[in-house]
Structures are given as structure tokens and as C-alpha cells.
Design a protein around this motif. Structure first.
Motif, PDB file in Angstrom:
ATOM      1  N   ASN A  34      -6.874 -11.860   0.793  1.00  0.00           N
ATOM      2  CA  ASN A  34      -6.908 -10.803  -0.213  1.00  0.00           C
ATOM      3  C   ASN A  34      -8.355 -10.375  -0.413  1.00  0.00           C
ATOM      4  O   ASN A  34      -9.204 -11.180  -0.765  1.00  0.00           O
ATOM      5  CB  ASN A  34      -6.298 -11.301  -1.527  1.00  0.00           C
ATOM      6  CG  ASN A  34      -6.130 -10.203  -2.548  1.00  0.00           C
ATOM      7  OD1 ASN A  34      -6.676  -9.110  -2.416  1.00  0.00           O
ATOM      8  ND2 ASN A  34      -5.363 -10.485  -3.571  1.00  0.00           N
ATOM      9  N   MET A  35      -8.621  -9.096  -0.162  1.00  0.00           N
ATOM     10  CA  MET A  35      -9.966  -8.543  -0.339  1.00  0.00           C
ATOM     11  C   MET A  35     -10.028  -7.905  -1.730  1.00  0.00           C
ATOM     12  O   MET A  35      -9.163  -7.107  -2.064  1.00  0.00           O
ATOM     13  CB  MET A  35     -10.260  -7.480   0.712  1.00  0.00           C
ATOM     14  CG  MET A  35      -9.951  -7.895   2.136  1.00  0.00           C
ATOM     15  SD  MET A  35     -11.087  -9.095   2.800  1.00  0.00           S
ATOM     16  CE  MET A  35     -12.448  -8.048   3.210  1.00  0.00           C
ATOM     17  N   ASP A  36     -11.022  -8.221  -2.516  1.00  0.00           N
ATOM     18  CA  ASP A  36     -11.140  -7.694  -3.879  1.00  0.00           C
ATOM     19  C   ASP A  36     -11.840  -6.344  -3.878  1.00  0.00           C
ATOM     20  O   ASP A  36     -12.996  -6.238  -3.488  1.00  0.00           O
ATOM     21  CB  ASP A  36     -11.923  -8.684  -4.734  1.00  0.00           C
ATOM     22  CG  ASP A  36     -12.034  -8.232  -6.171  1.00  0.00           C
ATOM     23  OD1 ASP A  36     -11.281  -7.329  -6.595  1.00  0.00           O
ATOM     24  OD2 ASP A  36     -12.881  -8.791  -6.887  1.00  0.00           O
ATOM     25  N   LEU A  37     -11.121  -5.300  -4.315  1.00  0.00           N
ATOM     26  CA  LEU A  37     -11.722  -3.969  -4.396  1.00  0.00           C
ATOM     27  C   LEU A  37     -12.268  -3.664  -5.791  1.00  0.00           C
ATOM     28  O   LEU A  37     -12.922  -2.648  -5.986  1.00  0.00           O
ATOM     29  CB  LEU A  37     -10.706  -2.896  -4.002  1.00  0.00           C
ATOM     30  CG  LEU A  37     -10.239  -2.909  -2.560  1.00  0.00           C
ATOM     31  CD1 LEU A  37      -9.368  -1.695  -2.277  1.00  0.00           C
ATOM     32  CD2 LEU A  37     -11.403  -2.929  -1.606  1.00  0.00           C
ATOM     33  N   GLY A  38     -11.948  -4.488  -6.756  1.00  0.00           N
ATOM     34  CA  GLY A  38     -12.456  -4.258  -8.101  1.00  0.00           C
ATOM     35  C   GLY A  38     -11.755  -3.129  -8.829  1.00  0.00           C
ATOM     36  O   GLY A  38     -12.343  -2.498  -9.704  1.00  0.00           O
ATOM     37  N   THR A  39     -10.509  -2.848  -8.484  1.00  0.00           N
ATOM     38  CA  THR A  39      -9.726  -1.822  -9.168  1.00  0.00           C
ATOM     39  C   THR A  39      -8.369  -2.401  -9.539  1.00  0.00           C
ATOM     40  O   THR A  39      -7.917  -3.365  -8.931  1.00  0.00           O
ATOM     41  CB  THR A  39      -9.528  -0.567  -8.276  1.00  0.00           C
ATOM     42  OG1 THR A  39      -8.788   0.401  -9.012  1.00  0.00           O
ATOM     43  CG2 THR A  39      -8.783  -0.891  -7.002  1.00  0.00           C
ATOM     44  N   SER A  40      -7.730  -1.836 -10.536  1.00  0.00           N
ATOM     45  CA  SER A  40      -6.390  -2.276 -10.912  1.00  0.00           C
ATOM     46  C   SER A  40      -5.325  -1.310 -10.411  1.00  0.00           C
ATOM     47  O   SER A  40      -4.144  -1.531 -10.590  1.00  0.00           O
ATOM     48  CB  SER A  40      -6.279  -2.426 -12.427  1.00  0.00           C
ATOM     49  OG  SER A  40      -6.528  -1.180 -13.052  1.00  0.00           O
ATOM     50  N   GLY A  41      -5.747  -0.227  -9.773  1.00  0.00           N
ATOM     51  CA  GLY A  41      -4.803   0.755  -9.251  1.00  0.00           C
ATOM     52  C   GLY A  41      -4.212   0.335  -7.919  1.00  0.00           C
ATOM     53  O   GLY A  41      -4.846  -0.353  -7.123  1.00  0.00           O
ATOM     54  N   ASP A  42      -2.982   0.748  -7.674  1.00  0.00           N
ATOM     55  CA  ASP A  42      -2.338   0.469  -6.392  1.00  0.00           C
ATOM     56  C   ASP A  42      -3.121   1.129  -5.258  1.00  0.00           C
ATOM     57  O   ASP A  42      -3.624   2.243  -5.410  1.00  0.00           O
ATOM     58  CB  ASP A  42      -0.905   1.001  -6.380  1.00  0.00           C
ATOM     59  CG  ASP A  42      -0.033   0.349  -7.442  1.00  0.00           C
ATOM     60  OD1 ASP A  42      -0.412  -0.715  -7.956  1.00  0.00           O
ATOM     61  OD2 ASP A  42       1.029   0.915  -7.745  1.00  0.00           O
ATOM     62  N   ILE A  43      -3.184   0.464  -4.124  1.00  0.00           N
ATOM     63  CA  ILE A  43      -3.852   1.027  -2.948  1.00  0.00           C
ATOM     64  C   ILE A  43      -2.803   1.843  -2.202  1.00  0.00           C
ATOM     65  O   ILE A  43      -1.913   1.302  -1.547  1.00  0.00           O
ATOM     66  CB  ILE A  43      -4.442  -0.069  -2.047  1.00  0.00           C
ATOM     67  CG1 ILE A  43      -5.374  -0.975  -2.847  1.00  0.00           C
ATOM     68  CG2 ILE A  43      -5.160   0.549  -0.855  1.00  0.00           C
ATOM     69  CD1 ILE A  43      -6.511  -0.253  -3.547  1.00  0.00           C
ATOM     70  N   VAL A  44      -2.898   3.166  -2.327  1.00  0.00           N
ATOM     71  CA  VAL A  44      -1.847   4.053  -1.823  1.00  0.00           C
ATOM     72  C   VAL A  44      -2.033   4.466  -0.371  1.00  0.00           C
ATOM     73  O   VAL A  44      -1.086   4.927   0.265  1.00  0.00           O
ATOM     74  CB  VAL A  44      -1.684   5.305  -2.717  1.00  0.00           C
ATOM     75  CG1 VAL A  44      -1.205   4.904  -4.102  1.00  0.00           C
ATOM     76  CG2 VAL A  44      -2.980   6.092  -2.808  1.00  0.00           C
ATOM     77  N   ASP A  45      -3.228   4.320   0.169  1.00  0.00           N
ATOM     78  CA  ASP A  45      -3.422   4.627   1.583  1.00  0.00           C
ATOM     79  C   ASP A  45      -4.639   3.882   2.104  1.00  0.00           C
ATOM     80  O   ASP A  45      -5.588   3.611   1.365  1.00  0.00           O
ATOM     81  CB  ASP A  45      -3.603   6.124   1.817  1.00  0.00           C
ATOM     82  CG  ASP A  45      -3.368   6.526   3.265  1.00  0.00           C
ATOM     83  OD1 ASP A  45      -2.797   5.722   4.038  1.00  0.00           O
ATOM     84  OD2 ASP A  45      -3.753   7.641   3.644  1.00  0.00           O
TER      85      ASP A  45
END
Length: 131
Positions: free
Chosen positions: A74-85
Motif C-alpha cells: 500500500n503506497m500512501d498518497l496522503g489523501t482520503s479520496g478514492d483513487i479513480v484513475d
């Protein structure tokens, strides 16, 4: 030749509460003869395949997973939004979009939010890369 298929989780429903029985999801791979579920693969909203041992899956709550041929990380992007693309140019370059408007770039070492990402909130749903 390999083909990959994403199994997406159905939404929870108060009208059809039994859908929670079918909430398993993940990646399936076709080896030219049979389809099989990749062990421990995450479910998600988007994916991109660079090679059979270099797979990326964008999921809910900002989760972005990478498969290296043996394990998912799991790579942490620092967002709580779904990764849509997610679109990868190569093993060391790629782009991902969060439903909250974040545009992220991967440089081979880690993901970073790009300037202007908050200005595209709820507007961008897909990214394409031409190399």
C-alpha cells in the motif's frame, strides 16, 4: 499474453442488504487458458499494468497498491479520496487522480501531489499518458 480484470465491489444497499455477502473483490488474470484470482489482490476503482510483476491498483480512501510479482504494497498518497484513475508511463513514471481533486505523480521512488491539484476538485475523472 496475459489479460487482467478488476473485480469491483458492489455498493452497499439498504434495499439489497445481501450484497454484503458479495463484497470480495480483486484482480483476475487470464493466462491464455484459464482465469484465476490473484492471491491477496486488492479491489479498487482503477488499475494499470506495466508488466505481470508491476501492477498498480487505485482503491478507496486514497489507497494505492503496487504489486511487484510476489506481494502487494500500500503506497500512501496522503489523501482520503478514492483513487479513480491511474496511468503508468513506465515502472518509474505514472499519474493518479483522487476523487477529491488531487493529481499525483510517481517518479519511481514515491508519489507527490502536483501543484494545482486542489483546483480540479471533482472535475477530473481520468488521466491518459502518451509516451
Amino acid at each position: 499474453v496475459f489479460f487482467f480484470l478488476m473485480l469491483r465491489r458492489p455498493p452497499r444497499s439498504t434495499l439489497f442488504p445481501y450484497t454484503t455477502l458479495f463484497r470480495s473483490a480483486g484482480m483476475m488474470i487470464y493466462d491464455g487458458i484459464n482465469w484465476s484470482i490473484m492471491p491477496e489482490s486488492p479491489g479498487g476503482y482503477s488499475f494499470d499494468v506495466v508488466a505481470p510483476d508491476d501492477i498498480w491498483v487505485g482503491s478507496s480512501y486514497g489507497d494505492l497498491y503496487h504489486y511487484n510479482g510476489s506481494t502487494w504494497t500500500n503506497m500512501d498518497l496522503g489523501t482520503s479520496g478514492d483513487i479513480v484513475d491511474i496511468q503508468m508511463e513506465s515502472s518509474s513514471s505514472g499519474w493518479a487522480i483522487s476523487e477529491l481533486g488531487g493529481l499525483f505523480y510517481y517518479n519511481g521512488f514515491g508519489w507527490s501531489l502536483q501543484r494545482g491539484g486542489s483546483e480540479v476538485k471533482n472535475s477530473v475523472r481520468a488521466v491518459a499518458v502518451i509516451n
